[in-house]
Design an enzyme around this catalytic site. Structure first.
Site, PDB file in Angstrom:
ATOM      1  N   SER A 260      -6.828   0.157  10.356  1.00  0.00           N
ATOM      2  CA  SER A 260      -7.516  -0.938  10.036  1.00  0.00           C
ATOM      3  C   SER A 260      -8.729  -0.800  10.980  1.00  0.00           C
ATOM      4  O   SER A 260      -8.966   0.019  11.770  1.00  0.00           O
ATOM      5  CB  SER A 260      -6.917  -2.262  10.538  1.00  0.00           C
ATOM      6  OG  SER A 260      -6.557  -2.504  11.843  1.00  0.00           O
TER       7      SER A 260
ATOM      8  N   LYS B 247      -3.419   0.839  16.854  1.00  0.00           N
ATOM      9  CA  LYS B 247      -4.107   1.473  15.614  1.00  0.00           C
ATOM     10  C   LYS B 247      -5.042   2.437  16.578  1.00  0.00           C
ATOM     11  O   LYS B 247      -5.602   3.170  15.821  1.00  0.00           O
ATOM     12  CB  LYS B 247      -5.148   0.186  15.108  1.00  0.00           C
ATOM     13  CG  LYS B 247      -4.326  -0.801  14.345  1.00  0.00           C
ATOM     14  CD  LYS B 247      -3.439  -0.118  13.301  1.00  0.00           C
ATOM     15  CE  LYS B 247      -2.660  -0.936  12.360  1.00  0.00           C
ATOM     16  NZ  LYS B 247      -2.022  -0.274  11.222  1.00  0.00           N
TER      17      LYS B 247
ATOM     18  N   ILE C 146       0.736  -1.432  -0.026  1.00  0.00           N
ATOM     19  CA  ILE C 146      -0.007  -0.081   0.108  1.00  0.00           C
ATOM     20  C   ILE C 146       0.698   1.184   0.102  1.00  0.00           C
ATOM     21  O   ILE C 146       0.350   2.225  -0.784  1.00  0.00           O
ATOM     22  CB  ILE C 146      -1.142  -0.017   1.240  1.00  0.00           C
ATOM     23  CG1 ILE C 146      -1.916  -1.126   1.001  1.00  0.00           C
ATOM     24  CG2 ILE C 146      -1.828   1.157   1.519  1.00  0.00           C
ATOM     25  CD1 ILE C 146      -3.159  -1.215   2.139  1.00  0.00           C
TER      26      ILE C 146
ATOM     27  N   ASP D 232      15.049   3.526   8.768  1.00  0.00           N
ATOM     28  CA  ASP D 232      14.132   2.684   9.663  1.00  0.00           C
ATOM     29  C   ASP D 232      13.434   3.330  10.641  1.00  0.00           C
ATOM     30  O   ASP D 232      13.848   3.942  11.604  1.00  0.00           O
ATOM     31  CB  ASP D 232      15.353   2.096  10.583  1.00  0.00           C
ATOM     32  CG  ASP D 232      14.564   1.022  11.243  1.00  0.00           C
ATOM     33  OD1 ASP D 232      13.644   0.738  11.586  1.00  0.00           O
ATOM     34  OD2 ASP D 232      15.403  -0.196  11.680  1.00  0.00           O
TER      35      ASP D 232
ATOM     36  N   TYR E 106      -1.474  -4.913  19.172  1.00  0.00           N
ATOM     37  CA  TYR E 106      -2.050  -4.596  17.902  1.00  0.00           C
ATOM     38  C   TYR E 106      -2.931  -3.415  17.988  1.00  0.00           C
ATOM     39  O   TYR E 106      -2.983  -2.456  17.409  1.00  0.00           O
ATOM     40  CB  TYR E 106      -2.594  -5.747  17.049  1.00  0.00           C
ATOM     41  CG  TYR E 106      -3.018  -4.997  15.725  1.00  0.00           C
ATOM     42  CD1 TYR E 106      -2.234  -5.139  14.648  1.00  0.00           C
ATOM     43  CD2 TYR E 106      -4.523  -4.708  15.361  1.00  0.00           C
ATOM     44  CE1 TYR E 106      -2.687  -4.726  13.319  1.00  0.00           C
ATOM     45  CE2 TYR E 106      -4.874  -4.568  14.228  1.00  0.00           C
ATOM     46  CZ  TYR E 106      -4.062  -4.527  13.130  1.00  0.00           C
ATOM     47  OH  TYR E 106      -4.382  -3.831  11.960  1.00  0.00           O
TER      48      TYR E 106
END
Length: 298
Positions: A159, A175, A27, A72, A171
């Site tokens: 997401s 987000k 993406i 990085d 996770y």
């Protein structure tokens, strides 16, 4: 009109200065390609010089301007150096930052269905050093320039985890944590948006590609971001998670194969009643707020 003349028109109209992290594949690469086609000068970052140069070459082939920077996103000194470079080369101007870099996919797949206490706590670093932490540092340095100029757009590639529980605790924190930036940036004229793409090939490991092969193209998020950046009422969208399928409806874009707010799609995902989707009209859409029901998050 030739492609070169069309690009020159967009360059004059939308000559944004942009940074896209994690843009060597998937993406991120698609976003860089679409922004460059819209006339932007795009700084792209990644850890591998070879793949960055491949993306840069594609941008050049389309008539765009791309500046590959090995960076990085888990290392603050490299992030700082990147934005110091942008500030110096662009006279303090930065119009758009896309926080896309992420390094936790394999860790997610390795720990599916495990609770947070069943996983080595180091998974937090795997999920969030390149993601949440890197996004935060990039946003700080980008905001220094954007606040000074009184405008700008910061996009976080998100997401469903930004709306409800998904995969695991570390996770989900990564987000959901970024939306507060919009509150502090709003009065400074800077917009912060979390963008939820549909399923799209991630650009690595073929077994993952098979999962997403019926989803949207990797460039569709880029098309959505271009339209967002052009939107004169953009400030009204700051804060919440925006889905690419919502933006497709808003801007009349055609690419999405799966609309995650479509009642037809949602029914098709429910065992034992999926057959009802055949008889469900495709134009009926479920309010986005309902997608978080049952998550216990709101």
């Amino acid at each position: 009109i030739s492609l070169s003349l069309l690009h020159q028109y967009y360059l004059h109209q939308f000559g944004w200065i942009c940074v896209v992290t994690g843009a060597s594949r998937g993406i991120g690469r698609g976003i860089a390609l679409q922004l460059s086609e819209a006339g932007a000068t795009v700084y792209i970052t990644g850890r591998q010089e070879k793949t960055l140069k491949q993306t840069a070459a594609e941008v050049t082939e389309r008539g765009g301007r791309c500046l590959p920077v090995v960076c990085d996103s888990s290392k603050e000194d490299e992030i700082k150096e990147l934005f110091e470079c942008v500030q110096c080369e662009q006279n303090g101007r930065l119009d758009l930052l896309v926080n896309n870099a992420y390094a936790g996919v394999q860790a997610i797949m390795d720990n599916l269905n495990k609770k947070f206490w069943e996983v080595d706590p180091d998974v937090w670093d795997t999920n969030n050093n390149t993601g949440l932490r890197g996004h935060y540092f990039c946003s700080v340095y980008a905001a220094w320039m954007m606040v000074a100029q009184g405008k700008g757009l910061i996009v976080f590639i998100s997401s469903m985890g930004g709306l409800r529980y998904l995969f695991n605790v570390s996770y989900g924190v990564g987000k959901a944590a970024v939306t507060d930036m919009a509150v502090e940036l709003k009065k400074k004229g800077v917009v912060s948006v979390s963008l939820w793409p549909g399923a799209a090939p991630p650009g690595f490991d073929s077994k993952f590609k098979e999962v997403f092969n019926k989803g949207e193209t990797t460039e569709f998020s880029g098309r959505c971001i271009v339209e967002l950046a052009k939107d004169k009422s953009l400030m009204s969208m700051t804060g919440p998670v925006s889905m690419t399928c919502d933006l497709a409806h808003r801007y009349g874009l055609k690419d999405v194969d799966v609309d995650y707010t479509s009642l037809k799609f949602l029914i098709s995902q429910i065992p034992y009643v999926s057959w009802l989707s055949v008889f469900t009209p495709s134009f009926i859409r479920v309010p986005r707020s309902m997608l978080s029901l049952g998550s216990g998050k709101f």
